[in-house]
Design a protein around this motif. Structure first.
Motif, short mmCIF file in Angstrom:
data_model
loop_
_atom_site.label_atom_id
_atom_site.label_comp_id
_atom_site.label_asym_id
_atom_site.label_seq_id
_atom_site.Cartn_x
_atom_site.Cartn_y
_atom_site.Cartn_z
N THR A 24 0.81 -1.22 0.00
CA THR A 24 0.00 0.00 0.00
C THR A 24 0.85 1.27 0.00
N SER B 63 3.18 4.13 -1.63
CA SER B 63 3.11 4.68 -2.99
C SER B 63 4.32 4.27 -3.82
N SER C 144 1.58 -1.08 -7.75
CA SER C 144 0.78 -0.13 -8.52
C SER C 144 1.06 -0.21 -10.02
N LEU C 145 2.11 -0.91 -10.40
CA LEU C 145 2.53 -0.91 -11.80
C LEU C 145 2.15 -2.21 -12.49
N PRO C 146 1.42 -2.12 -13.60
CA PRO C 146 1.12 -3.34 -14.34
C PRO C 146 2.41 -4.08 -14.68
N PHE D 95 -8.96 -5.79 -6.59
CA PHE D 95 -9.21 -4.38 -6.88
C PHE D 95 -8.88 -3.54 -5.65
N SER D 96 -8.07 -2.52 -5.83
CA SER D 96 -7.89 -1.52 -4.77
C SER D 96 -7.30 -0.26 -5.38
N ARG D 97 -7.28 0.77 -4.59
CA ARG D 97 -6.71 2.03 -5.09
C ARG D 97 -5.20 1.95 -5.22
N TYR D 98 -4.61 0.89 -4.69
CA TYR D 98 -3.15 0.74 -4.76
C TYR D 98 -2.72 -0.03 -6.00
N GLU D 99 -3.70 -0.52 -6.76
CA GLU D 99 -3.37 -1.42 -7.87
C GLU D 99 -4.01 -0.91 -9.17
N PRO D 100 -3.50 -1.43 -10.29
CA PRO D 100 -4.11 -1.06 -11.57
C PRO D 100 -5.52 -1.64 -11.72
N ASP D 101 -6.23 -1.16 -12.70
CA ASP D 101 -7.63 -1.57 -12.90
C ASP D 101 -7.73 -2.99 -13.47
N ILE E 16 -6.63 -4.72 -17.20
CA ILE E 16 -5.56 -5.73 -17.21
C ILE E 16 -6.03 -6.99 -17.92
#
Lengths: 370, 362
Positions: free
Chosen positions: B29, B31, B36-38, B62-68, B72
């Motif tokens: 979590t 930054s 956070s990076l695909p 799914f989370s705000r720390y990860e890509p969509d 993906i």
């Protein structure tokens, strides 16, 4: 705003984009006539058409031909009749190497936080190759199908807020706060960044209303509008350039060795029945200024080369530049001369027209130094 | 029916990671985390190994720390052939019409290899960052409406009209269909331990996804969900080694220092999720829930770290015990992220399949 100067580098070379064909439109099984292609597109909104199904093989083939033709980006349009442009762009980004994608999206269909998360994620699969075409809305009927009940002007106010929140995430992804009429975000945070050589993607705003222009100036990089005559566009283009953003024209093109051949093709596309007339009629798109203007124009030829013979059947984006290779190149140079820097084209069939455009028209434009 | 085994897609940068310490949420979590990076290269490698290991699907969280997740799957699905993607998404972040358009598009892009894991929400703080200010119970009420509308679109039975407390749709119509070889709508896993989550799964889902527990504790839950014709899928971790002793050693080696515990506790305590609260209570009270099921990692790595520990034979038997009470699916993860799945595919799945084929009633 201090970033304004870096946000809109004025293109010195005209940039040419193309529409992504509908699913199945790029036939891999032999030639199509322009009339076949036009009919396929017109029927694409009808039940049973294969057009709404994603077509990776056809689109990939088209994408590679467009790359070779010197086309910079493909516009992936949004409507209830089509697959989702963000996901289509992400998938095609994997099957092409250089081509950019302009994904159309309507604000109001998802939260800006989710939208930025999707755009940033897609950009990772195609670094520097993703731009946005933000549309405030469509017909009232179509918007209601998406659960959107706002009126035209309010949709623009919401789009303004939507993009404001998006910009905040792109500027500083770690703590976004916004308290607007349409959106509230409290300590928004997204860790996946935009993969690009710019902090905010290029944003094309389309529309002919004053609200669209205002939105383009305040939140976009380029105003996208339907082609008109040079004389008619000149004051509007000058005003928009003055306000710091680019102008991109949307048009169709029919270019052939001679003007007579091009006109013959154009006339072959006129419908023999009322197909499309209801779907694209002003009654449906009742609050779009672009449609209203198109329905009010009387003449078929706006200029010796710009034809709106299709518009009353198929809608304003079928405004078409018709002529010889030299004619079309000359017309594009005239637009360039008044400050238009970008163009989004389409034709019938898309594949044949993009190849012709790339081999015959683009070299003429480039030779003239644009 | 054979048991269905799915696996968690590692977060960005995790494919090469060996220990739970490296993949702890406290780190992912931040930054600066690669989560956070695909991780296109890592994911492709992992996906191909999963296909070879006999894993049916990967779940993307799914989370705000990860890509969509939807994006993906669209891209990753271009480079895989067989693997399915269970896409986690939270209701309330987009209009249901938009969501169906995206899910249907995804199905067309990857030959229908898509399922959904619908989550009503996460911590209140994370939800507010998405512009969602509803409380826990209201989020479930909204999720119910959301899926109700989705199902109306998937039935393709004329224009969709719906008027609820959270969503309103008129003359809804989408041309892009859900396409799959054998279905006209996606499988829907609904996760959560609350009464509301279970009810949502029964009403709108095809499967209730929850944390693993002992077979004894799960029996009544399976019974009451059978009446609703939904399956049950368990989320767990596995540590499988040639012998039980080796597995226990590997498990103990994953216990971290105190600092991780304190930070993870903060995350757990700030959540209003029933799932987290129940899992943490288990860990505090018992540690070992039975011979093979260990909650010892939960205080450090969160609720999904309840772990089946043992030899291949022990684990195969454990899965067959779950099958005997009516559990049909599992979503697994382990450490090392990649190797544990390969071990599982080589050592455990064949034992399960052998037992399944020799005992038709199992």
């Amino acid at each position: 705003m201090s970033e304004r100067s870096v946000k809109h580098p004025r293109s010195s070379v005209a940039r040419f984009h193309w529409m992504l064909p509908k699913g199945g439109e790029v036939s891999l099984n032999g030639p199509q006539t322009p009339r076949d292609a036009a009919h396929y597109r017109l029927a694409s909104t009808r039940d049973g058409s294969p057009a709404p199904v994603p077509d990776i093989p056809g689109w990939t083939h088209f994408g590679r031909c467009a790359e070779e033709a010197g086309i910079e980006s493909l516009l992936v349009s949004f409507s209830k009749y089509e697959p989702d442009p963000i996901l289509v762009s992400a998938a095609l980004g994997q099957t092409t190497t250089k081509l950019k994608f302009i994904a159309a999206y309507r604000s109001g269909l998802m939260k800006p936080t989710s939208f930025v998360q999707q755009i940033n994620t897609a950009s990772a699969f195609m670094p520097g190759r993703l731009a946005l075409n933000i549309v405030a809305g469509s017909s009232t009927e179509e918007q209601r199908g998406y659960g959107d009940y706002l009126a035209h002007d309010e949709r623009y106010a919401r789009a303004e807020e939507f993009l404001e929140v998006c910009h905040s995430f792109w500027r500083d992804s770690d703590d976004v706060n916004f308290d607007g009429k349409y959106y509230q975000v409290d300590h928004g945070k997204l860790h996946t960044p935009l993969f690009a050589d710019r902090s905010i993607p290029e944003i094309y705003i389309s529309g002919h209303s004053a609200q669209a222009e205002q939105l383009a100036v305040s939140k976009g990089t380029c105003l996208l509008r339907v082609a008109d005559t040079v004389e008619n566009l000149k004051p509007a283009v000058a005003r928009v350039l003055e306000r710091g953003i680019e102008v991109c024209l949307r048009m169709c093109v029919i270019c052939r060795p001679t003007r007579a051949e091009a006109i013959e093709v154009a006339e072959s596309l006129l419908p023999r029945d009322d197909m499309g007339q209801y779907e694209r009629s002003v009654a449906v798109k009742n609050d779009s200024q672009m449609y209203r203007e198109a329905s009010e124009a009387r003449d078929m030829w706006l200029s010796p080369l710009l034809w709106k013979g299709f518009v009353r059947y198929y809608g304003p984006v079928w405004t078409t530049l018709v002529g010889s290779f030299d004619d079309v190149a000359g017309a594009l140079l005239e637009y360039k001369a008044i400050g238009v820097t970008q163009f989004i084209m389409s034709g019938w069939p898309e594949l044949d027209e993009v190849k012709t455009f790339g081999s015959e028209v683009l070299p003429r434009v480039r030779r003239a130094g644009a | 029916m054979s048991l269905r085994f799915h696996w968690m897609l590692p977060k960005g940068g995790e494919v090469g990671m060996l220990t739970a310490q490296e993949t702890s949420r406290v780190l992912t979590t931040k930054s600066t985390s690669k989560a956070s990076l695909p991780d296109i290269e890592g994911w492709l490698k992992f996906s191909r190994c999963a296909e070879e290991a006999g894993i049916e699907s990967v779940l993307m969280s799914f989370s705000r720390y990860e890509p969509d997740t939807l994006v993906i799957a669209s891209a990753l699905g271009q480079a895989t052939k067989k693997l399915k993607f269970i896409v986690a998404y939270r209701t309330g972040f987009m209009q249901p019409t938009t969501f169906v358009q995206q899910v249907n598009t995804l199905s067309g892009l990857i030959d229908g290899r898509v399922a959904l894991n619908i989550v009503a929400g996460s911590s209140a703080a994370e939800q507010r960052g998405y512009g969602d200010f509803l409380d826990h119970d209201e989020r479930y009420a909204r999720a119910d409406e959301f899926l109700e509308i989705c199902h109306m679109f998937w039935r393709r039975n004329g224009e969709v009209a719906f008027k609820g407390d959270y969503f309103e749709v008129e003359t809804g119509q989408l041309s892009t269909p859900f396409v799959a070889p054998d279905r006209s709508s996606p499988e829907i896993y609904v996760s959560g331990h609350s009464v509301q989550a279970e009810r949502l799964a029964q009403r709108q889902g095809s499967c209730w996804l929850r944390l693993i527990d002992t077979p004894e504790n799960l029996v009544p839950l399976v019974e009451r969900n059978r009446e609703h014709w939904i399956e049950m899928c368990l989320r767990l971790c596995v540590i499988c080694r040639p012998t039980r002793e080796e597995a226990l050693d590997a498990a103990r080696a994953l216990l971290p220092d105190d600092d991780t515990e304190r930070q993870e506790r903060n995350i757990l305590n700030s959540s209003d999720s029933q799932t987290l609260k129940q899992a943490l209570a288990k860990a505090d009270e018992v540690g070992w829930m039975n011979e093979n099921l260990w909650a010892g990692l939960v205080p450090f790595y969160g609720s999904s770290a309840i772990t089946l520990v043992g030899s291949p034979h022990e684990l195969a038997q454990a899965f067959l015990d779950y099958k005997a009470i009516g559990i049909t699916q599992f979503i697994i993860s382990g450490w090392p992220k990649l190797e544990e799945m390969v071990i599982f595919g080589n050592e455990v799945i064949p034992l399960v399949r052998d037992a399944e084929s020799s005992c038709k009633s199992c």
